[in-house]
Scaffold this motif. Sequence first.
Motif: not given
Length: 340
Positions: A208-215, A217-224, A297-302
């Motif tokens: 999940g560390t490679f999973r992009p943030v799709k939300a 608004d970052i506050r809507d992202h669910e962390m693994h 780190h990757l763009p737009q990543s956690t």
Amino acid sequence: MKTSDFNFELPEELIAQTPLERRDSSRLLTLDKNTGAVGHHHFYDLPDFLRPGDCLVLNDSRVLPARLIGHRPTGGTCEVLLLVDRGEGCWECLVRPGKKLRTGAQIIFGQGQLTATIERELEDGKRLVQFHYQGIFLEILEELGKMPLPPYIKAELENQERYQTVYSKVVGSAAAPTAGLHFTPELLDNIQEMGVKVCYVTLHVGLGTFRPVKAEDIRDHEMHSEFCMISQETADIINETKRNGGRVICVGTTSCRTIESFAAEDGTMTQRSGWTNIFIYPGYRFKVLDALVTNFHLPQSTLIMLVSALAGREHVLNAYQEAVKEKYRFFSFGDAMFIS
């Protein structure tokens, strides 16, 4: 705060495909979290930026050679990626080709010393896979398995140990805690000889560390969730460092997330283990961490959001822009930053 606020342009040729011959010869960009000032060095210069009384917190998790290439009894090639150990030789996995590997399908690995049955299909395309073997599963994996390299690395890894830190010990990660890949035993010895304590936590890195943030608004992202542990010895070293006015310097975002997950509100640490899904982004108040050794780190990543919480989004993006201009190498096998 929007996910797009953490985007940056990265030429594809700057994504490192192979490790450097010498681990500590990678470049080191220093970033002052208060002023945004940037400096250019090499990783072997890191002791110049440490002080007696500081402590380095390292993640000693070891990557599982979790990528297995096998074939079906009919001869078709297939791939299984181990994700979560459910016990008794049963694992949660990703499989390819998914259409051919339905419930009941059989897979053969190597010369048949390892076989598997698809027990059932799970959500997100995952499978519950029961492995069959004689002997010790980890030893069979060491023989048959390959490193599950990130999707942006296209080159084959000649020496699998180069995707392990020199201090890796506790097997369980699906990806390397890559900030630690720059250390050599000699560099760690030099750091300790100058009066810097070195201590270890364990966080098993999930895919999940490679999973992009799709939300949006970052506050809507669910962390693994990832499993992590801190020993009493490490807790004592961190507490003593804080009491004596030293800095707690985490090597990698995984070490940072471990200590910030388990710290009390006053920053004190005790022996703990458990799962964490902590999401650190700008506005977060760090309880323990003072400085961070990290990769780019990757763009737009956690992960870029976490470093932005420490140094400020503008300072971080300016530093990344400088790194692109100076042709630093990015991501897992790339160069490093020291944020202090």
